[in-house]
Design an enzyme around this catalytic site. Structure first.
Site, PDB file in Angstrom:
ATOM      1  CG  HIS A  37      -0.428  -0.590 -10.785  1.00 20.66           C
ATOM      2  ND1 HIS A  37      -1.085  -1.797 -10.671  1.00 20.66           N
ATOM      3  CD2 HIS A  37      -0.563   0.006  -9.576  1.00 20.66           C
ATOM      4  CE1 HIS A  37      -1.579  -1.928  -9.451  1.00 20.66           C
ATOM      5  NE2 HIS A  37      -1.283  -0.840  -8.764  1.00 20.66           N
ATOM      6  CG  ASP A 151      -6.431   4.770  -5.042  1.00 20.45           C
ATOM      7  OD1 ASP A 151      -7.038   4.096  -4.212  1.00 20.45           O
ATOM      8  OD2 ASP A 151      -5.854   4.260  -6.027  1.00 20.45           O
ATOM      9  CD  GLN A 154      -3.023   6.826  -2.613  1.00 20.71           C
ATOM     10  OE1 GLN A 154      -3.017   6.018  -1.694  1.00 20.71           O
ATOM     11  NE2 GLN A 154      -2.737   6.486  -3.848  1.00 20.71           N
ATOM     12  NE  ARG A 188      -7.682  -3.835  -0.693  1.00 25.48           N
ATOM     13  CZ  ARG A 188      -6.957  -2.735  -0.418  1.00 25.48           C
ATOM     14  NH1 ARG A 188      -7.046  -1.676  -1.196  1.00 25.48           N
ATOM     15  NH2 ARG A 188      -6.153  -2.712   0.622  1.00 25.48           N
TER      16      ARG A 188
HETATM   17  P1  AMP Z   1      -1.930   0.632  -5.517  1.00 26.21           P
HETATM   18  O1  AMP Z   1      -0.950  -0.397  -5.989  1.00 26.21           O
HETATM   19  O2  AMP Z   1      -3.338   0.158  -5.508  1.00 26.21           O
HETATM   20  O3  AMP Z   1      -1.492   1.316  -4.253  1.00 26.21           O
HETATM   21  O4  AMP Z   1      -1.928   1.770  -6.633  1.00 26.21           O
HETATM   22  C1  AMP Z   1      -0.730   2.394  -7.023  1.00 26.21           C
HETATM   23  C2  AMP Z   1      -1.057   3.583  -7.885  1.00 26.21           C
HETATM   24  O5  AMP Z   1      -1.792   3.160  -9.038  1.00 26.21           O
HETATM   25  C3  AMP Z   1      -1.940   4.621  -7.169  1.00 26.21           C
HETATM   26  O6  AMP Z   1      -1.522   5.928  -7.520  1.00 26.21           O
HETATM   27  C4  AMP Z   1      -3.301   4.312  -7.702  1.00 26.21           C
HETATM   28  O7  AMP Z   1      -4.164   5.419  -7.693  1.00 26.21           O
HETATM   29  C5  AMP Z   1      -2.985   3.908  -9.131  1.00 26.21           C
HETATM   30  N1  AMP Z   1      -4.064   3.093  -9.676  1.00 26.21           N
HETATM   31  C6  AMP Z   1      -4.600   1.961  -9.135  1.00 26.21           C
HETATM   32  N2  AMP Z   1      -5.629   1.530  -9.891  1.00 26.21           N
HETATM   33  C7  AMP Z   1      -5.754   2.394 -10.923  1.00 26.21           C
HETATM   34  C8  AMP Z   1      -6.640   2.498 -12.049  1.00 26.21           C
HETATM   35  N3  AMP Z   1      -7.616   1.623 -12.253  1.00 26.21           N
HETATM   36  N4  AMP Z   1      -6.463   3.540 -12.894  1.00 26.21           N
HETATM   37  C9  AMP Z   1      -5.480   4.452 -12.680  1.00 26.21           C
HETATM   38  N5  AMP Z   1      -4.613   4.406 -11.652  1.00 26.21           N
HETATM   39  C10 AMP Z   1      -4.745   3.400 -10.787  1.00 26.21           C
END
Ligand code: AMP
Length: 282
Positions: A37, A151, A154, A188
């Site tokens: 993030h 993602d 997404q 997760r």
């Molecule tokens: P989430 O909180 O899981 O919904 O993720 C929020 C944003 O952070 C989304 O755009 C995800 O694709 C991105 N994100 C989550 N994990 C990663 C990661 N390991 N590397 C890059 N972006 C991430």
């Protein structure tokens, strides 16, 4: 750093910023922040005058038997991390603020791109994602919005939505951020016990093996899929949800790996479902 819970106040703040000539960057998240993030926050910080991070565990994108109730949350820690990154505003609404009684609208993307992969194993998931992101765009009014390649489907779905519905903003993709041993960072990952955490390395390792095979000249998606299956099935706790290879723009079926192609995995370890992917580019 402003922490805003109300839709109206957030919209007013963004409108004022835009009137002052500031370019706004938005990083949508579900909180429990990690370096993945924060990498997106840094991209936005470098690129925009004002940075907004939304923290909202969106009920609409969770299925009835999924982990909405258990999803990890730590707002205090998240706010400390975001303050240190120089974020200007955090939008953190309650579910009832986003979905008041009687709420009945939805944004849906038809077609393969939202129906394959996670679209088929998580029915309704992308409808929840496109609806909430559409609302976040209308509330936060960003010039640029940042999403992770982690993602992959997404961000593809959201790029299509922005293109087809003419949202006046640009989507920026950030690369996958990984732990030192290769596991893609995810909120997760905290669900995994030690043994599952160790075996979860098969995701990134199998993708590395696929990449090496492709670099070695292999172009047959069936052979690459077989290689991935072999790697992942060797891990006794891994239960494959999908291992697929599609074209990297619309998720069309392909007979030959040409660029861009997306190799996407979803694998369960106990109740925890992990995803990872490799975008094969030229
Ligand atoms: P989430 O909180 O899981 O919904 O993720 C929020 C944003 O952070 C989304 O755009 C995800 O694709 C991105 N994100 C989550 N994990 C990663 C990661 N390991 N590397 C890059 N972006 C991430």
């Amino acid at each position: 750093m402003r922490v805003i819970n109300s839709v109206k106040e957030m919209q007013q703040w963004s409108q004022e910023q835009r009137r002052s000539g500031n370019r706004l960057g938005l990083v949508p998240t579900m909180g429990f922040l990690h370096q993945g993030h924060l990498s997106l926050v840094r991209l936005a910080r470098a690129d925009c005058d004002k940075v907004i991070v939304s923290i909202f565990v969106n009920p609409m994108q969770f299925g009835p038997n999924e982990d909405l109730e258990d999803y990890p949350r730590d707002l205090k820690r998240d706010l400390t991390l975001l303050e240190a990154e120089g974020v200007d505003a955090v939008f953190n609404p309650e579910p009832a603020e986003m979905y008041p009684d009687g709420f009945s609208s939805a944004v849906t993307i038809e077609g393969e791109i939202a129906q394959k992969l996670c679209g088929s194993s998580r029915p309704g998931h992308f409808r929840g994602v496109t609806t909430v992101v559409c609302k976040l765009f209308n509330i936060c009014l960003p010039d640029k919005a940042y999403f992770g390649q982690k993602d992959a489907q997404q961000v593809m779905v959201l790029e299509k939505m922005v293109r087809e519905l003419n949202f006046p903003l640009e989507i920026i993709r950030g690369p996958i951020v990984r732990e030192e041993d290769g596991l893609a960072m995810s909120s997760r990952n905290t669900y995994l016990n030690e043994e599952q955490r160790q075996q979860a390395l098969v995701l990134s390792r199998s993708l590395n093996a696929a990449q090496a095979a492709i670099e070695g000249g292999e172009r047959d998606p069936a052979k690459i899929k077989a290689l991935l299956w072999e790697y992942i099935e060797a891990s006794p706790l891994a239960e494959v949800d999908y291992i697929e290879i599609y074209d990297g723009e619309e998720l069309r079926d392909i007979n030959t790996i040409e660029c861009p192609a997306l190799i996407a995995l979803a694998v369960r370890f106990g109740k925890t479902r992990l995803i990872d992917n490799l975008l094969v580019e030229g």
